[in-house]
Design a protein around this motif. Structure first.
Motif, PDB file in Angstrom:
ATOM      1  N   UNK A 599       0.955  -1.416  -0.108  1.00 33.03           N
ATOM      2  CA  UNK A 599      -0.137  -0.019   0.016  1.00 33.03           C
ATOM      3  C   UNK A 599       1.193   1.268  -0.056  1.00 33.03           C
ATOM      4  N   UNK A 600       0.335   1.999  -0.181  1.00 33.92           N
ATOM      5  CA  UNK A 600       0.773   3.654  -0.256  1.00 33.92           C
ATOM      6  C   UNK A 600       1.373   3.791   0.680  1.00 33.92           C
ATOM      7  N   UNK A 601       3.064   4.615   1.584  1.00 34.84           N
ATOM      8  CA  UNK A 601       3.092   4.770   2.675  1.00 34.84           C
ATOM      9  C   UNK A 601       2.309   6.161   2.510  1.00 34.84           C
ATOM     10  N   UNK A 602       2.031   6.412   4.212  1.00 32.97           N
ATOM     11  CA  UNK A 602       1.552   7.651   4.950  1.00 32.97           C
ATOM     12  C   UNK A 602       2.108   8.258   5.682  1.00 32.97           C
ATOM     13  N   UNK A 603       2.207   9.727   5.649  1.00 33.39           N
ATOM     14  CA  UNK A 603       3.250  10.295   6.588  1.00 33.39           C
ATOM     15  C   UNK A 603       2.192  10.973   8.187  1.00 33.39           C
ATOM     16  N   UNK A 604       3.667  10.515   8.963  1.00 36.98           N
ATOM     17  CA  UNK A 604       3.543  11.067   9.908  1.00 36.98           C
ATOM     18  C   UNK A 604       2.587  12.665  10.233  1.00 36.98           C
ATOM     19  N   UNK A 621       0.899   2.319   8.898  1.00 33.55           N
ATOM     20  CA  UNK A 621       2.517   2.019   8.861  1.00 33.55           C
ATOM     21  C   UNK A 621       2.471   3.805   8.594  1.00 33.55           C
ATOM     22  N   UNK A 622       3.135   4.722   9.547  1.00 35.51           N
ATOM     23  CA  UNK A 622       2.507   5.997   9.341  1.00 35.51           C
ATOM     24  C   UNK A 622       4.641   6.018   9.464  1.00 35.51           C
ATOM     25  N   UNK A 623       5.341   6.989   8.538  1.00 40.55           N
ATOM     26  CA  UNK A 623       6.277   6.512   8.236  1.00 40.55           C
ATOM     27  C   UNK A 623       6.372   8.619   8.941  1.00 40.55           C
ATOM     28  N   UNK A 624       7.535   8.827   9.795  1.00 35.65           N
ATOM     29  CA  UNK A 624       8.291   9.912  10.182  1.00 35.65           C
ATOM     30  C   UNK A 624       9.788  10.350   9.698  1.00 35.65           C
TER      31      UNK A 624
END
Length: 721
Positions: A599-604, A621-624
């Motif tokens: 899935x597409x990466x989501x941004x924190x 998953x929230x990428x910071x």
């Protein structure tokens, strides 16, 4: 205290070293000792006579002083190793080998072989000259010919000989064993016998020389003491002859005895004169008073005495009664009673005589007393004259006696000194004739070869190499400061270890592959079991209200990101919706999901703005952005708390993969929003003092619940706290 279990595990890692090194050492030693030459030992025995009573002529029945005897044995054995004795042996060995090459104990060395015949003959002459002069061979003899170097090249120098020479006492016996070991049986016997004979000669000559010097000194002292004694005795004799005294002690005692006798006789005469004078005075008193004083006067006196005795008797009876009838008072009463009775009887028997007759008797007594008194006074005069003579003689003897005593004392001291010197001389003379006589009790014979020590050397080589390796490994273990067990981690941090995870040495670390593996890969199965155990521990700490879990580590490379994704997957397997907040790492999502379901990466950061999130399956998953230096610089604390409350209401569990402990400013900001926190530590990592302090500070945080011991290799059955 050493961790025995960890130590044994550490040893097992180097078991090949403990096995291979001793084997190689044994093989190398066996190769070098296989051609070891045979050794021959020859032993000569010396009899000393120190403990053999049959050989003792001085004080044969006296108890033996074992300390003194041991000291004498020690002196003898050390004297046998003296340079002078060993040098003589070295010189004889060189003379023997240079005389005839065919009969030499050792093949000629290269140095000797290089000499010409003339030089060898010259060296032989010089060796003989040194031996005849009892010289000591040293490096100073390398002037014209290298005599000392030649001796060293043949192995006959002092150091080489003493290395193979054994001198010891045989138990508590009277014998000293002299043993020499070499590769030539003739050489061994020659050295043992030659050294024994040479030492006996040296010891006897040295002892004889010392004894003669001692006797000479004692003889001169004896003559001086004798002359002094004769001089003092002659002075005493001449003084006695000059003073006319034959026996001063006897003469003075006789005069003193005579003085005592005359003084006693004079004292008796004085007492007699006083008695006579008293009696004359009494008679004169009676004659001067007339007839009444001596006629009937006796009865009046007697009556008065009787009355006096009765009064005393009455007082004695009263005292006897008052003192409770004491025996001594009774004796006094009886004595007074007897006196009174005797006095009464005397008065009753007495009669009054004729006055003229009584007077005449008194005059006769007076005349007799006057005659006796005159004789006593004349005797006193003669006694005084004798006493004056005796005292004058005694006073003359006093200074003479003092001088005689001084002379006698000097004569006695001189005589005693002479007798002591004579005794020392006689004892030394006796000892010189009966002194220690060393002799050879058993000559050294040609012996059979000694048992080879090759096997012993091989065994020692293997054992010593094994223990050297063991010591090296032990030191490495003791000096190793790396943490290899959860117990060590608990000790250093003083905190609980929640669990441990094994190291997965596989290229593909897809979590679905790990969880779907059916015991095909051992590390996968173990990892799942250990992860479930850790999940159980964390599930006890996390609930619906406190469901934000922060994961950090001491430094980068400890595996905290993989652990965060593993825990997210493990909790998702329990049916929980899990949010994973981690660094911007595309590969992390690939670990959690298969490639076909990405899935597409989501941004924190986008969530903080929009407050919206997309949920895929059970793991989100929230990428910071790891480049953000501060969380509080993005939004104020109140907005951040609002955002985290939305996440807590949306997800069952929020796992935050935050920065390492060393980045303390970032860690503290993220921990503001964490309900629980854990730290990951990689097995085998070393910790310095600064890191220990950082770990201790982090362990004190209110949200901290424990450590995870990660990437453990080997045995995974370690029990955690």
């Amino acid at each position: 205290m050493i961790d025995v279990k960890a130590y044994l595990k550490y040893l097992l890692r180097f078991k090949w070293v403990l096995g291979l090194v001793p084997i190689v050492s044994v093989l190398i030693t066996a190769y070098f000792v296989k051609d070891m030459p045979q050794k021959y030992k020859s032993t000569a025995q010396l009899s000393t006579g120190l403990t053999d009573e049959s050989k003792q002529t001085v004080n044969p029945g006296q108890n033996m002083d074992y300390f003194k005897v041991s000291q004498q044995f020690g002196n003898i054995m050390e004297m046998m190793k003296m340079k002078r004795v060993i040098s003589g042996l070295s010189t004889k060995l060189m003379i023997h080998d240079l005389t005839d090459k065919a009969t030499a104990f050792h093949p000629w060395s290269d140095i000797i072989s290089e000499l010409t015949d003339a030089q060898r003959k010259e060296a032989l002459v010089k060796y003989q000259d040194i031996l005849s002069k009892n010289g000591v061979l040293s490096a100073a003899d390398n002037k014209e010919l290298p005599l000392y170097n030649l001796t060293v090249s043949m192995g006959y120098d002092e150091e080489s000989l003493l290395k193979n020479l054994e001198i010891n006492r045989s138990g508590e016996s009277d014998f000293i064993n002299v043993s020499f070991t070499s590769t030539n049986p003739d050489l061994s016997a020659y050295v043992a016998n030659t050294l024994s004979n040479d030492f006996i000669v040296y010891y006897m000559s040295s002892s004889s020389l010392n004894q003669r010097a001692s006797l000479t000194l004692l003889d001169s002292v004896l003559k001086v003491k004798e002359a002094m004694m004769n001089q003092k005795n002659a002075a005493l004799k001449n003084y006695k002859i000059g003073s006319g005294v034959l026996n001063l002690d006897k003469q003075s005692s006789m005069i003193y005895q005579q003085i005592s006798e005359y003084e006693a006789r004079r004292a008796q005469s004085v007492n007699q004169i006083q008695s006579l004078q008293g009696a004359l005075a009494d008679i004169n008193r009676k004659l001067s008073k007339g007839e009444g004083s001596y006629v009937g006067g006796n009865h009046v006196v007697a009556n008065n005495e009787i009355v006096n005795l009765e009064n005393q008797l009455q007082l004695a009876n009263q005292r006897y009664i008052n003192n409770n009838f004491r025996p001594e008072d009774k004796r006094a009463v009886d004595s007074l009673s007897r006196l009174r009775t005797a006095k009464l009887a005397a008065v009753a028997e007495g009669s009054i005589g004729d006055p003229a007759s009584v007077k005449q008797n008194l005059l006769d007594q007076k005349l007799k007393l006057e005659t006796d008194l005159s004789m006593a006074k004349n005797g006193i005069s003669s006694l005084d004259a004798e006493l004056r003579i005796l005292r004058s003689k005694y006073s003359v003897l006093v200074p003479t006696d003092a001088n005689v005593q001084n002379l006698e004392r000097d004569a006695d001291v001189a005589t005693k000194e002479y007798m002591d010197a004579l005794n020392n001389y006689n004892q030394s003379s006796l000892q010189s004739t009966t002194s220690l006589r060393l002799s050879i009790a058993q000559v050294g014979l040609l012996g059979t070869p000694e048992r080879s020590k090759g096997i012993l050397y091989v065994a020692l080589s293997g054992i010593s190499s094994f223990f050297v390796c063991l010591l090296a490994i032990t030191l490495a273990f003791l000096l190793d400061r790396s943490i290899k067990s959860p117990k060590q981690l608990e000790t250093i941090t003083n905190s609980k270890v929640l669990g441990l995870l094994n190291f997965i040495d596989e290229d593909n670390k897809d979590l679905r592959d790990i969880w779907e593996d059916e015991d095909n890969v051992k590390d996968y199965s173990i990892y799942k079991d250990l992860l479930r155990s850790l999940r159980f521990e964390l599930n006890q700490q996390v609930d619906d209200k406190e469901n934000v879990l922060a994961i950090t580590s001491l430094d980068k490379g400890h595996g905290k990101s993989f652990l965060a994704s593993s825990l997210a997957y493990a909790f998702a397997m329990m049916g929980k919706k899990v949010l994973l907040i981690c660094e911007n790492s595309p590969g992390l999502t690939e670990i959690i999901q298969n490639a076909n379901q990405k899935t597409a990466h989501q941004k924190f950061e986008s969530f903080l703005v929009k407050k919206e999130i997309q949920v895929a399956d059970r793991i989100t998953v929230l990428n910071r952005n790891p480049n953000n230096n501060s969380l509080l610089e993005m939004r104020d604390a109140q907005s951040l708390f609002v955002g985290f409350n939305i996440l807590k209401d949306t997800f069952d569990l929020i796992i935050m993969d935050i920065d390492p402990i060393k980045q303390s400013n970032k860690v503290k900001e993220w921990l503001m929003f964490a309900d629980k926190s854990i730290a990951v530590f990689k097995s085998g990592q070393k910790v310095n003092e600064e890191e220990k302090e950082q770990m201790a500070v982090f362990s004190q945080h209110k949200s901290f619940i424990g450590w995870v011991f990660n990437q453990v290799k080997g045995d995974y059955t370690v029990t955690t706290g």
